[in-house]
Structure formats: structure tokens, C-alpha cells
Design an enzyme around this catalytic site. Structure first.
Site, PDB file in Angstrom:
ATOM      1  N   ARG A  20      -0.107  -7.504 -46.101  1.00 48.90           N
ATOM      2  CA  ARG A  20       0.796  -6.491 -45.541  1.00 48.90           C
ATOM      3  C   ARG A  20       0.552  -5.130 -46.197  1.00 48.90           C
ATOM      4  O   ARG A  20       0.584  -4.085 -45.533  1.00 48.90           O
ATOM      5  CB  ARG A  20       2.252  -6.930 -45.716  1.00 48.90           C
ATOM      6  CG  ARG A  20       3.224  -5.965 -45.056  1.00 48.90           C
ATOM      7  CD  ARG A  20       4.660  -6.455 -45.128  1.00 48.90           C
ATOM      8  NE  ARG A  20       5.137  -6.545 -46.494  1.00 48.90           N
ATOM      9  CZ  ARG A  20       6.333  -7.038 -46.836  1.00 48.90           C
ATOM     10  NH1 ARG A  20       7.159  -7.491 -45.900  1.00 48.90           N
ATOM     11  NH2 ARG A  20       6.712  -7.080 -48.100  1.00 48.90           N
ATOM     12  N   LEU A  59      10.763  -4.019 -40.733  1.00 52.23           N
ATOM     13  CA  LEU A  59       9.657  -4.444 -41.588  1.00 52.23           C
ATOM     14  C   LEU A  59       9.452  -5.951 -41.370  1.00 52.23           C
ATOM     15  O   LEU A  59      10.430  -6.710 -41.429  1.00 52.23           O
ATOM     16  CB  LEU A  59      10.002  -4.193 -43.063  1.00 52.23           C
ATOM     17  CG  LEU A  59       8.852  -4.576 -43.991  1.00 52.23           C
ATOM     18  CD1 LEU A  59       7.818  -3.462 -44.019  1.00 52.23           C
ATOM     19  CD2 LEU A  59       9.342  -4.877 -45.385  1.00 52.23           C
ATOM     20  N   GLU A  79      17.694  -4.139 -39.221  1.00 53.70           N
ATOM     21  CA  GLU A  79      17.558  -4.875 -40.489  1.00 53.70           C
ATOM     22  C   GLU A  79      18.550  -4.274 -41.467  1.00 53.70           C
ATOM     23  O   GLU A  79      19.559  -3.702 -41.046  1.00 53.70           O
ATOM     24  CB  GLU A  79      16.116  -4.823 -40.982  1.00 53.70           C
ATOM     25  CG  GLU A  79      15.546  -3.420 -41.087  1.00 53.70           C
ATOM     26  CD  GLU A  79      14.100  -3.383 -41.535  1.00 53.70           C
ATOM     27  OE1 GLU A  79      13.619  -4.353 -42.121  1.00 53.70           O
ATOM     28  OE2 GLU A  79      13.453  -2.341 -41.319  1.00 53.70           O
ATOM     29  N   TYR A 103       3.798   0.708 -50.230  1.00 51.11           N
ATOM     30  CA  TYR A 103       4.010  -0.204 -51.352  1.00 51.11           C
ATOM     31  C   TYR A 103       4.185  -1.624 -50.860  1.00 51.11           C
ATOM     32  O   TYR A 103       4.327  -1.870 -49.655  1.00 51.11           O
ATOM     33  CB  TYR A 103       5.235   0.214 -52.170  1.00 51.11           C
ATOM     34  CG  TYR A 103       6.582  -0.098 -51.534  1.00 51.11           C
ATOM     35  CD1 TYR A 103       7.065   0.671 -50.476  1.00 51.11           C
ATOM     36  CD2 TYR A 103       7.363  -1.154 -51.986  1.00 51.11           C
ATOM     37  CE1 TYR A 103       8.296   0.385 -49.902  1.00 51.11           C
ATOM     38  CE2 TYR A 103       8.603  -1.443 -51.420  1.00 51.11           C
ATOM     39  CZ  TYR A 103       9.056  -0.663 -50.375  1.00 51.11           C
ATOM     40  OH  TYR A 103      10.269  -0.953 -49.801  1.00 51.11           O
ATOM     41  N   ARG A 119      -0.790  21.064 -53.214  1.00 56.14           N
ATOM     42  CA  ARG A 119       0.139  20.672 -52.148  1.00 56.14           C
ATOM     43  C   ARG A 119      -0.373  21.194 -50.813  1.00 56.14           C
ATOM     44  O   ARG A 119      -0.317  22.384 -50.527  1.00 56.14           O
ATOM     45  CB  ARG A 119       1.545  21.206 -52.422  1.00 56.14           C
ATOM     46  CG  ARG A 119       2.562  20.693 -51.401  1.00 56.14           C
ATOM     47  CD  ARG A 119       3.964  21.187 -51.669  1.00 56.14           C
ATOM     48  NE  ARG A 119       4.896  20.613 -50.706  1.00 56.14           N
ATOM     49  CZ  ARG A 119       5.065  21.036 -49.460  1.00 56.14           C
ATOM     50  NH1 ARG A 119       4.368  22.066 -49.016  1.00 56.14           N
ATOM     51  NH2 ARG A 119       5.930  20.439 -48.661  1.00 56.14           N
ATOM     52  N   LYS A 146       5.326  -0.095 -44.636  1.00 60.20           N
ATOM     53  CA  LYS A 146       6.176  -0.106 -45.845  1.00 60.20           C
ATOM     54  C   LYS A 146       5.893   1.144 -46.672  1.00 60.20           C
ATOM     55  O   LYS A 146       5.211   1.090 -47.696  1.00 60.20           O
ATOM     56  CB  LYS A 146       5.891  -1.404 -46.631  1.00 60.20           C
ATOM     57  CG  LYS A 146       7.061  -1.891 -47.479  1.00 60.20           C
ATOM     58  CD  LYS A 146       6.863  -3.346 -47.850  1.00 60.20           C
ATOM     59  CE  LYS A 146       7.752  -3.830 -48.978  1.00 60.20           C
ATOM     60  NZ  LYS A 146       9.174  -3.615 -48.833  1.00 60.20           N
TER      61      LYS A 146
HETATM   62  N1  PLP Z   1      13.333  -4.746 -44.670  1.00 60.86           N
HETATM   63  C1  PLP Z   1      13.247  -3.703 -45.509  1.00 60.86           C
HETATM   64  C2  PLP Z   1      13.605  -2.350 -45.008  1.00 60.86           C
HETATM   65  C3  PLP Z   1      12.820  -3.894 -46.834  1.00 60.86           C
HETATM   66  O1  PLP Z   1      12.730  -2.838 -47.672  1.00 60.86           O
HETATM   67  C4  PLP Z   1      12.510  -5.206 -47.277  1.00 60.86           C
HETATM   68  C5  PLP Z   1      12.049  -5.445 -48.650  1.00 60.86           C
HETATM   69  O2  PLP Z   1      11.698  -4.570 -49.367  1.00 60.86           O
HETATM   70  C6  PLP Z   1      12.631  -6.259 -46.374  1.00 60.86           C
HETATM   71  C7  PLP Z   1      13.033  -5.999 -45.073  1.00 60.86           C
HETATM   72  C8  PLP Z   1      12.305  -7.664 -46.788  1.00 60.86           C
HETATM   73  O3  PLP Z   1      10.920  -7.844 -46.893  1.00 60.86           O
HETATM   74  P1  PLP Z   1      10.316  -8.995 -47.807  1.00 60.86           P
HETATM   75  O4  PLP Z   1      10.941 -10.285 -47.326  1.00 60.86           O
HETATM   76  O5  PLP Z   1       8.866  -8.955 -47.542  1.00 60.86           O
HETATM   77  O6  PLP Z   1      10.695  -8.677 -49.211  1.00 60.86           O
END
Ligand code: PLP
Length: 284
Positions: A52, A200, A176, A33, A100, A143
Site C-alpha cells: 500500500r 483508505l 470512514e 506514509y 519552496r 495515504k
Molecule cells: N482510515 C483512515 C483515514 C486511516 O488513517 C486509517 C489508519 O491509519 C485507517 C482507515 C485504517 O487503516 P489500517 O487498517 O490499514 O490501519
């Protein structure tokens, strides 16, 4: 429409939209996503998010049902259909549907979009955070819609009355947060984790690094530890809807809040960029 849902060409009020039970989102959480803010019906940082999104899909060999340009056109059309022009745009592609079966089905993925009203958090109020061990897999740069560890971490933050949960790996390296990137300011330098497979690569993170360049604030992209974080001058979380948020406590202990002018210089520049790029173009 108040909240819009889109699924493979069908459009409706989000709460009334249905998806087939055999979509691989239901079987395996098999999809990726992306998500971004919309203001005045203008999608912020659209190119970066779509790039991305396609990178995530390619990493998992999901066949995209649209090109990048078709997706941007679709999103721009959908944001015209909601009552509010200030939205959170979320989109995902799942690896199609069928019985499945772990192995891939044939054919292109299924495209979903949701649009829900939202305003960006301007980051004027400092927030609290908790910590938790980062128990996610080793492809956090993709993501994926598989977010159970982040869901658990987010709930831990909520139950502690906090905004975010900061994640650390065994040994103490900060990666993060459950849904944001995390950064520290120390002695005038912005320290942020490198974009390896443990985080991410946030779009808000990249935008903030760009702003630091403009403000001549040095940026150090080397891993930092929980000790560094506790001793930082400022602790900052970034994400698309919380563009630059200051953290004032971690696990109940006071942190940061020691470089207010530097924090404010970054925050106001980040917000100014967001407002500038999502302004209604002046009529000629
Ligand atoms: N890290 C994670 C795990 C996230 O889920 C997100 C946003 O969904 C971010 C960082 C921040 O990413 P962005 O600045 O692209 O929204």
C-alpha cells in the site's frame, strides 16, 4: 533505544533526531506514509502495508529511494534496535527537499521511520464516537501525510471524551473515521464501505473481511448511511492498532450492542490471527 527515529540513513533517539527545514514535508506536507503494529519484533501484515505504501507513493509520482525488499529489510533491522519489541512502526516518504517550489524536485524521496512502544487494543471495551462531515479531498485512498481534516475530527472526538470521529459526506453516506475504517453488522451481514476514492483501503478492514469469509459471515461492500449505522446491530471500527473495536454510542445516542456473540466471534478471530502471526517462532 526507547523510541527510534530514522531519516535517510541516520538513526537516533526519536526526540533527538532532526530533519532539514527544506524537506517537502515542511513546505507542503508532500509525502505518503504507512504504519503497522509490531509484536515480539515481528512486523504484522508487513507485505500488505509495504504494498500500500508503494501504491500511495506511485499515485503521487514520488520516487522511492528503496525497493520493497530493501524497505522490509530495513524495518526488520530497525525493530531489533529498540528496548521494547512491541511497537508501532510508522514510515513515510516525502518528495525530497529543496527551495519552496510547488513543482517536483529532481531525485528520489526522503525516507523516515519511527518506532514507538505500543500494544494492540484488544477491543474488549466498547467505546463512544462522534460524527463530523467528511471535508477531506477526493483521494482518500492515498495515504498522504496531509491530514488536517482528520486532525480536526480526532480533536472533536477527544473533546467529547470519545474514541473516534465517524465521517459522513453530504447526503449522509458514511465513509470512514478520522483514523479507522467503520463497519456495521445487520441481520448477520457485515456491511462496509467499498474501497473507492472516499476511503483508505485499511489493512485491518481487509483482514476482517477475510475472517468473515472463514466464519461464513456474508460481507456487503456497498455504501451505507448514517441511518443504517444508527439502526445497526453492531458498529465496529478497525485500524492497525485498534484491530476490532465496538462502538456503543454515536453523538451521545446508544448504537449497536445487539449481536454480542457475532461481534465476539469476529473480534476473537481477528485477535487470534494477530497473535498467531506475531508469535515468537518455536525453537526447533
Ligand atoms: N482510515 C483512515 C483515514 C486511516 O488513517 C486509517 C489508519 O491509519 C485507517 C482507515 C485504517 O487503516 P489500517 O487498517 O490499514 O490501519
Amino acid at each position: 533505544m526507547k523510541e527510534l527515529g530514522y531519516y535517510n540513513g541516520r538513526i537516533g533517539e526519536l526526540s533527538e533526531m532532526t530533519v532539514p527545514m527544506n524537506d517537502r514535508a515542511c513546505w507542503f506536507g508532500d509525502g505518503v506514509y504507512d504504519a503497522e503494529m509490531v509484536r515480539n519484533r515481528r512486523l504484522f501484515a508487513l507485505d500488505e502495508h509495504v504494498d500500500r505504501f508503494f501504491r500511495s507513493a506511485a499515485a503521487l509520482r514520488i520516487v522511492m529511494p528503496v525497493t520493497k525488499e530493501e524497505l522490509k529489510k530495513l524495518l526488520n533491522e530497525l525493530v531489533q534496535k529498540t528496548e521494547s519489541g512491541n511497537l508501532f512502526a510508522y514510515y513515510q516518504v516525502t518528495r525530497g527537499g529543496g527551495p519552496r517550489n510547488h513543482v517536483f524536485p529532481e531525485g528520489p524521496g526522503h525516507l523516515w521511520v519511527t518506532l514507538t512502544p505500543r500494544e494492540v487494543n484488544e477491543g474488549k471495551t466498547p467505546v463512544d464516537a462522534v460524527t463530523a462531515e467528511d471535508t477531506r479531498f477526493f483521494h482518500c485512498d492515498i495515504k498522504t501525510i496531509n491530514l488536517i481534516p482528520s486532525v480536526m475530527a480526532s480533536q472533536k472526538a477527544k473533546e467529547a471524551g470519545c474514541h473516534e470521529c465517524i465521517l459522513y459526506r453530504p447526503g449522509g453516506r458514511i465513509t470512514e473515521c478520522s483514523h479507522s475504517n467503520i463497519h456495521i453488522l445487520k441481520d448477520g451481514v457485515l456491511r462496509t464501505a467499498p474501497t473507492d476514492h472516499l476511503i483508505l483501503p485499511g489493512i485491518a478492514r481487509a483482514r476482517m473481511i477475510g475472517i468473515c469469509g472463514e466464519l461464513q459471515i456474508p460481507v456487503d461492500e456497498t455504501p451505507f448511511s448514517i441511518t443504517d449505522l444508527m439502526q445497526a446491530d453492531e458498529v465496529i471500527a478497525t485500524s492497525s492498532s485498534n484491530l476490532c473495536v465496538r462502538i456503543k454510542t454515536v453523538d451521545g445516542q446508544a448504537v449497536g450492542m445487539k449481536a454480542p456473540e457475532l461481534y465476539e466471534a469476529i473480534r476473537s478471530a481477528v485477535l487470534a490471527q494477530y497473535y498467531r502471526e506475531t508469535d515468537i517462532p518455536a525453537a526447533r
